[in-house]
Design an enzyme around this catalytic site. Structure first.
Site, PDB file in Angstrom:
ATOM      1  N   LEU A   1       0.818  -1.222   0.000  1.00  0.00           N
ATOM      2  CA  LEU A   1       0.000   0.000   0.000  1.00  0.00           C
ATOM      3  C   LEU A   1       0.847   1.266   0.000  1.00  0.00           C
ATOM      4  O   LEU A   1       0.356   2.345  -0.310  1.00  0.00           O
ATOM      5  CB  LEU A   1      -0.947  -0.011   1.208  1.00  0.00           C
ATOM      6  CG  LEU A   1      -2.131  -0.963   1.068  1.00  0.00           C
ATOM      7  CD1 LEU A   1      -2.792  -1.196   2.423  1.00  0.00           C
ATOM      8  CD2 LEU A   1      -3.148  -0.414   0.068  1.00  0.00           C
TER       9      LEU A   1
ATOM     10  N   GLN B   1      -2.190  -0.400   8.714  1.00  0.00           N
ATOM     11  CA  GLN B   1      -1.570  -0.578  10.033  1.00  0.00           C
ATOM     12  C   GLN B   1      -2.763  -0.398  10.968  1.00  0.00           C
ATOM     13  O   GLN B   1      -3.209   0.716  11.224  1.00  0.00           O
ATOM     14  CB  GLN B   1      -0.481   0.471  10.257  1.00  0.00           C
ATOM     15  CG  GLN B   1       0.416   0.227  11.469  1.00  0.00           C
ATOM     16  CD  GLN B   1      -0.334   0.121  12.791  1.00  0.00           C
ATOM     17  OE1 GLN B   1      -0.693  -0.982  13.237  1.00  0.00           O
ATOM     18  NE2 GLN B   1      -0.592   1.245  13.417  1.00  0.00           N
TER      19      GLN B   1
ATOM     20  N   SER C   1     -13.699   2.772  10.162  1.00  0.00           N
ATOM     21  CA  SER C   1     -13.683   2.224  11.526  1.00  0.00           C
ATOM     22  C   SER C   1     -14.503   3.058  12.501  1.00  0.00           C
ATOM     23  O   SER C   1     -14.534   4.295  12.418  1.00  0.00           O
ATOM     24  CB  SER C   1     -12.232   2.201  12.002  1.00  0.00           C
ATOM     25  OG  SER C   1     -12.180   2.006  13.391  1.00  0.00           O
TER      26      SER C   1
ATOM     27  N   GLU D   1     -13.501   3.646  15.297  1.00  0.00           N
ATOM     28  CA  GLU D   1     -12.520   4.499  15.986  1.00  0.00           C
ATOM     29  C   GLU D   1     -12.648   5.952  15.533  1.00  0.00           C
ATOM     30  O   GLU D   1     -12.272   6.871  16.255  1.00  0.00           O
ATOM     31  CB  GLU D   1     -11.103   4.031  15.666  1.00  0.00           C
ATOM     32  CG  GLU D   1     -10.525   2.994  16.586  1.00  0.00           C
ATOM     33  CD  GLU D   1     -10.311   3.487  18.011  1.00  0.00           C
ATOM     34  OE1 GLU D   1      -9.557   4.448  18.203  1.00  0.00           O
ATOM     35  OE2 GLU D   1     -10.885   2.900  18.927  1.00  0.00           O
TER      36      GLU D   1
ATOM     37  N   TYR E   1      -4.195   6.582  14.144  1.00  0.00           N
ATOM     38  CA  TYR E   1      -4.933   5.607  13.328  1.00  0.00           C
ATOM     39  C   TYR E   1      -6.309   6.166  12.960  1.00  0.00           C
ATOM     40  O   TYR E   1      -6.710   6.142  11.786  1.00  0.00           O
ATOM     41  CB  TYR E   1      -5.087   4.293  14.115  1.00  0.00           C
ATOM     42  CG  TYR E   1      -6.067   3.322  13.511  1.00  0.00           C
ATOM     43  CD1 TYR E   1      -5.698   2.480  12.465  1.00  0.00           C
ATOM     44  CD2 TYR E   1      -7.380   3.229  13.997  1.00  0.00           C
ATOM     45  CE1 TYR E   1      -6.603   1.577  11.904  1.00  0.00           C
ATOM     46  CE2 TYR E   1      -8.286   2.334  13.454  1.00  0.00           C
ATOM     47  CZ  TYR E   1      -7.894   1.511  12.402  1.00  0.00           C
ATOM     48  OH  TYR E   1      -8.799   0.631  11.857  1.00  0.00           O
TER      49      TYR E   1
ATOM     50  N   PHE F   1      -4.721  -7.813  19.926  1.00  0.00           N
ATOM     51  CA  PHE F   1      -5.996  -7.127  20.183  1.00  0.00           C
ATOM     52  C   PHE F   1      -6.607  -7.738  21.449  1.00  0.00           C
ATOM     53  O   PHE F   1      -6.388  -8.920  21.761  1.00  0.00           O
ATOM     54  CB  PHE F   1      -6.928  -7.249  18.982  1.00  0.00           C
ATOM     55  CG  PHE F   1      -6.383  -6.568  17.757  1.00  0.00           C
ATOM     56  CD1 PHE F   1      -6.512  -5.189  17.607  1.00  0.00           C
ATOM     57  CD2 PHE F   1      -5.700  -7.281  16.791  1.00  0.00           C
ATOM     58  CE1 PHE F   1      -5.970  -4.541  16.493  1.00  0.00           C
ATOM     59  CE2 PHE F   1      -5.161  -6.649  15.674  1.00  0.00           C
ATOM     60  CZ  PHE F   1      -5.297  -5.273  15.527  1.00  0.00           C
TER      61      PHE F   1
ATOM     62  N   GLY G   1      -4.395  -3.425  29.999  1.00  0.00           N
ATOM     63  CA  GLY G   1      -4.422  -1.986  30.251  1.00  0.00           C
ATOM     64  C   GLY G   1      -5.771  -1.579  30.845  1.00  0.00           C
ATOM     65  O   GLY G   1      -6.245  -2.154  31.831  1.00  0.00           O
TER      66      GLY G   1
ATOM     67  N   ALA H   1      -4.428   8.581  24.546  1.00  0.00           N
ATOM     68  CA  ALA H   1      -5.827   9.033  24.599  1.00  0.00           C
ATOM     69  C   ALA H   1      -6.686   7.795  24.363  1.00  0.00           C
ATOM     70  O   ALA H   1      -6.371   6.973  23.503  1.00  0.00           O
ATOM     71  CB  ALA H   1      -6.099  10.083  23.524  1.00  0.00           C
TER      72      ALA H   1
END
Ligand code: NAP
Ligand code: GDD
Length: 336
Positions: free
Chosen positions: A65, A89, A135, A137, A158, A197, A220, A289
Site C-alpha cells: 500500500l 496498520q 472504523s 474508531e 490511526y 488485540f 491496560g 488518549a
C-alpha cells in the site's frame, strides 16, 4: 453471466481471509495483495493457497500500500470488478508509536488506490467498485450510540488516518462519480483475530490458564466499552455494500456494548474461572488518549442492505475461547 473478479488488499489479515472465503463461495475470482515479509505471513489463507480446486480462481500477488506503482500494475493485471481495501496498520496503540507510517499506509494509500482506479477507468477499464474499511474508531469521543450522522472525533493517529480516507472516498464519489463505499465497522473479532488485540489476548490467556500453561494476564484499561461482533458476519456486509444500487456509507455493528471487564467475566466464567484472580493491569498497555465508549446503531444497514449479525458477544466469546482451548492444548501436546 461471467463470474466477477475481486482484488483484496489486506488478504492475509483477519477480515481478508473471511472475505476471500465468502467471495470464492460466490464463484468470484479472487486476487489478494500480499506484502513482502521476512517470514511467512499467509497462515490465515494457507488453506486457500493449498486448495488445488481453487488454483484457477485464487491468486496471490506481491504489492504494498506504500507503493503506488505496485497498486496500479495490479489493477491493470487483474482487471477487477471490485476492490476491497482492507490493508492497514490497524493497531490503535501502535499508531501512537508509528504515526507517520500509519498515516501513510492507513490514510494516504487510499488516494493511491482511488487515483489508480480513476486512471484505469479513464483508460477504458470496466467499471470498478471500491470498498474502504472505515472504523468506529473515527467516532472517538463522540457520544454513543453512533451512526452515519454522528460527528467524527478521532483520538489516535490511526483514527485520524481513517477519517482522512473516509472523506477522500466521499470526495472521489462526488467529484468523479466513482462507486466508492465506506464501511464504518465497529470492532469485530474471531478465532483469527491478531493476538495483540484485547479479545484474542484474553481468550488465548484464559485458555492457557485453564490448561495450566500460564499464570497471569496483564492488560491496560479495563473500563473501555466496545460493540464487538463476529468478523464473518461483517465481511458479508462489505460485500452487500458493493452490490447496493448506489455507493453509500454504512455503520456495521451489533447494537450491544460491554466493557473489557464484562468480556473477561464472560470468557473466564465459561471456563469456570474467576478472572479477578488472574488479571492485573500495567500502564504500559494504556493509550495516550482512550476511546471510552463505542456503541453502534446499524439501522441503515439493516434497512437498506438487509444485513444483520448472526452472532452476539456471548456466542463470539465462546467461539473464540473454545477454539483457543483446542489450539493451545494441541500446541502443548506437540511441544511435550
Ligand atoms: P489485520 O488483521 O490487522 O490485517 C491488516 C492487513 O493489512 C494484513 O493483511 C496486513 O498484512 C495488511 N497490511 C499492513 N500493512 C500493509 C502494507 N503496507 N501494504 C499492504 N498490506 C498491508 O486487520 P483486520 O482486523 O483484518 O481489519 C481489516 C481492515 O478493517 C483494516 O483496514 C482495519 O483498520 C479495518 N477495521 C478493522 C476492524 C476490526 O475490528 N477488526 C474494525 C474497523 C475497521 P500483513 O499480514 O503482512 O501484516
Ligand atoms: N490491545 C489491547 N491490549 N487493548 C487493551 C488492553 C491490552 O492489553 N487492555 C485494555 N485494552 C483496551 C484498549 O485500551 C481499548 O480500549 C480496548 O481494549 C480495545 O482495544 P483493541 O482490542 O486493541 O481494539 P481497538 O478498539 O483499539 O481497535 C480495534 O477496533 C477498531 C474499531 O473500533 C482495531 O481492530 C482497529 O483496527 C479497529 O478500527
Amino acid at each position: 453471466m461471467q463470474a466477477k473478479s475481486a482484488l483484496i488488499t489486506g488478504i492475509t489479515g483477519q477480515d481478508g481471509s473471511y472475505l476471500a472465503e465468502l467471495l470464492l463461495g460466490k464463484n468470484y475470482a479472487v486476487h489478494g495483495v500480499v506484502r513482502r515479509a521476512s517470514g511467512p505471513n499467509t497462515s490465515r489463507i494457507d488453506h486457500l493457497i493449498g486448495d488445488e480446486s481453487l488454483a484457477d480462481r485464487f491468486h496471490i500477488h506481491h504489492g504494498d500500500l506504500a507503493d503506488a506503482n505496485s497498486l496500479r500494475h495490479l489493477i491493470d493485471r487483474t482487471q477487477p470488478d471490485e476492490i476491497y481495501n482492507l490493508g492497514a496498520q490497524s493497531h490503535v496503540r501502535v499508531s501512537f508509536d508509528q504515526p507517520e507510517y500509519t498515516v501513510d499506509v492507513t490514510g494516504t494509500a487510499v488516494i493511491r488506490l482511488l487515483e489508480a482506479i480513476r486512471s484505469a477507468m479513464e483508460h477504458g477499464s470496466k467499471p470498478i467498485r471500491f470498498y474502504q474499511a472505515g472504523s468506529s474508531e473515527m467516532f472517538g469521543s463522540a457520544k454513543p450510540p453512533q451512526n452515519e450522522q454522528t460527528r467524527f472525533e478521532p483520538r489516535s493517529p490511526y483514527a485520524c488516518a481513517k477519517v482522512y480516507a473516509h472523506y477522500q472516498v466521499v470526495n472521489y464519489r462526488e467529484s468523479y462519480g466513482l462507486f466508492a463505499a465506506n464501511g464504518i465497522l465497529f470492532n469485530h473479532e474471531s478465532p483469527r483475530r491478531g493476538e495483540t488485540f484485547v479479545t484474542k489476548k484474553i481468550t488465548k490467556a484464559a485458555a492457557r490458564i485453564k490448561l495450566g500453561l500460564q499464570e497471569k494476564l496483564t492488560l491496560g484499561n479495563l473500563d473501555a466499552r466496545r460493540d464487538w461482533g463476529f468478523a464473518g458476519d461483517y465481511v458479508e456486509a462489505m460485500w452487500r455494500m458493493l452490490q447496493h444500487e448506489e455507493p453509500d456509507d454504512f455503520v456495521i455493528a451489533t447494537g450491544e456494548s460491554i466493557s473489557i471487564r464484562d468480556f473477561l467475566s464472560i470468557v473466564f466464567d465459561h471456563l469456570d474461572l474467576d478472572w479477578e484472580r488472574y488479571v492485573d493491569t500495567d500502564p504500559r498497555f494504556y493509550r495516550p488518549a482512550e476511546v471510552d465508549y463505542l456503541l453502534g446503531d446499524a439501522t441503515k444497514a439493516r434497512d437498506s442492505l438487509g444485513w444483520q449479525p448472526q452472532h452476539d458477544i456471548r456466542s463470539l466469546a465462546k467461539m473464540m475461547v473454545e477454539h483457543d482451548l483446542k489450539h493451545e492444548a494441541r500446541l502443548a501436546r506437540a511441544g511435550s
